[in-house]
Design a protein around this motif. Sequence first.
Motif, PDB file in Angstrom:
ATOM      1  N   TRP A 138       4.794  -1.407   9.440  1.00 59.73           N
ATOM      2  CA  TRP A 138       4.256  -0.589   8.352  1.00 59.73           C
ATOM      3  C   TRP A 138       4.017  -1.384   7.081  1.00 59.73           C
ATOM      4  O   TRP A 138       3.366  -0.884   6.172  1.00 59.73           O
ATOM      5  N   GLY A 139       4.532  -2.588   6.987  1.00 59.47           N
ATOM      6  CA  GLY A 139       4.263  -3.358   5.782  1.00 59.47           C
ATOM      7  C   GLY A 139       3.982  -4.818   6.058  1.00 59.47           C
ATOM      8  O   GLY A 139       3.513  -5.533   5.185  1.00 59.47           O
ATOM      9  N   ASP A 140       4.266  -5.272   7.257  1.00 53.72           N
ATOM     10  CA  ASP A 140       4.149  -6.687   7.585  1.00 53.72           C
ATOM     11  C   ASP A 140       2.700  -7.161   7.488  1.00 53.72           C
ATOM     12  O   ASP A 140       1.834  -6.717   8.239  1.00 53.72           O
ATOM     13  N   GLY A 141       2.441  -8.066   6.550  1.00 46.01           N
ATOM     14  CA  GLY A 141       1.108  -8.635   6.404  1.00 46.01           C
ATOM     15  C   GLY A 141       0.104  -7.723   5.747  1.00 46.01           C
ATOM     16  O   GLY A 141      -1.068  -8.090   5.611  1.00 46.01           O
ATOM     17  N   LEU A 142       0.506  -6.529   5.321  1.00 48.23           N
ATOM     18  CA  LEU A 142      -0.424  -5.584   4.704  1.00 48.23           C
ATOM     19  C   LEU A 142      -0.387  -5.716   3.186  1.00 48.23           C
ATOM     20  O   LEU A 142       0.650  -6.015   2.596  1.00 48.23           O
ATOM     21  N   ALA A 143      -1.527  -5.480   2.547  1.00 46.08           N
ATOM     22  CA  ALA A 143      -1.610  -5.544   1.092  1.00 46.08           C
ATOM     23  C   ALA A 143      -2.612  -4.519   0.607  1.00 46.08           C
ATOM     24  O   ALA A 143      -3.647  -4.282   1.247  1.00 46.08           O
TER      25      ALA A 143
END
Length: 294
Positions: A138-143
Amino acid sequence: MSEALGERQLLRPVAGPGPEPADLRRAVARAADRAAALPASLRDTPEPRELSLDRLLAELEEAPLLFAIERDGTAVGLAALDHGLGAALVEAQTLGRLSATAAPPRPLSGTDAALARGFPDALLRELARSGDEHLSGWGDGLALAARWRDARAAAMGLAPGGYRCLRLSLDLGLSGRAGELVLAQRAAPGGAAPAADWRAAFREAVLPAPAALTAVLTRIAIPLDRLEAMAPGQMLPLAGADLGEVRLEGGGGAVVARARLGQINGNRAVRLEPRPAIDLGPLPAAAPALPGAP
């Protein structure tokens, strides 16, 4: 947006467990505090759902704030804030506190969006740092990336397919002040679309596009005064034209194939010809040595 999403509870749950309440609550509280010093907390445990892109955007059609979520420069999801959350984030950073009652909904400006984006951006970072396997992906590598003006713009920026969604209902520290954040990303391992899916989507988008081809038998130059004097029935000599040397040209006059002019069912037609083989002739056994060379 809260009412629209609240009324539609017939969405198919995603297989597998949802996020652990304690870890997600901590991530929400830390992100809201760091982004806007806002005391936000989860109302209840969100249920992960999977929706098609069309269904997702239909649910978010009235959302005043839509931001792209990217991985490696490619949009793979979105973050949507309702009026309640967006207004609270703006108030907390401009007034230093929340009023007891929320102001009537209004269009949120670019400045409002710049103030509000800090919370979902910080939440993605918190989720990426979480060691809980339930929050994996849910957050890995996301921006968080650019704002989309509306759901139609989001539809142009996202690939079709299924999307994993989390709908977070938040209490904002004062009685009656609440908001909602929706996070969505491509329903694939790690939240990224596999290369095969991207290629299939690309073919689906490109192959139906029209491609105009022009069959050229020959080209001739005619003075303008002669062209203006031409009348129906006149004939033009096509010197050097060869029915077996028709060129098929694409955009910009690029030759894409050779063809032969003919007929089929009473209509003019062209038949594609194979590319002629290039015969380089036999290669010499050895090149002659230059004078004086070893």
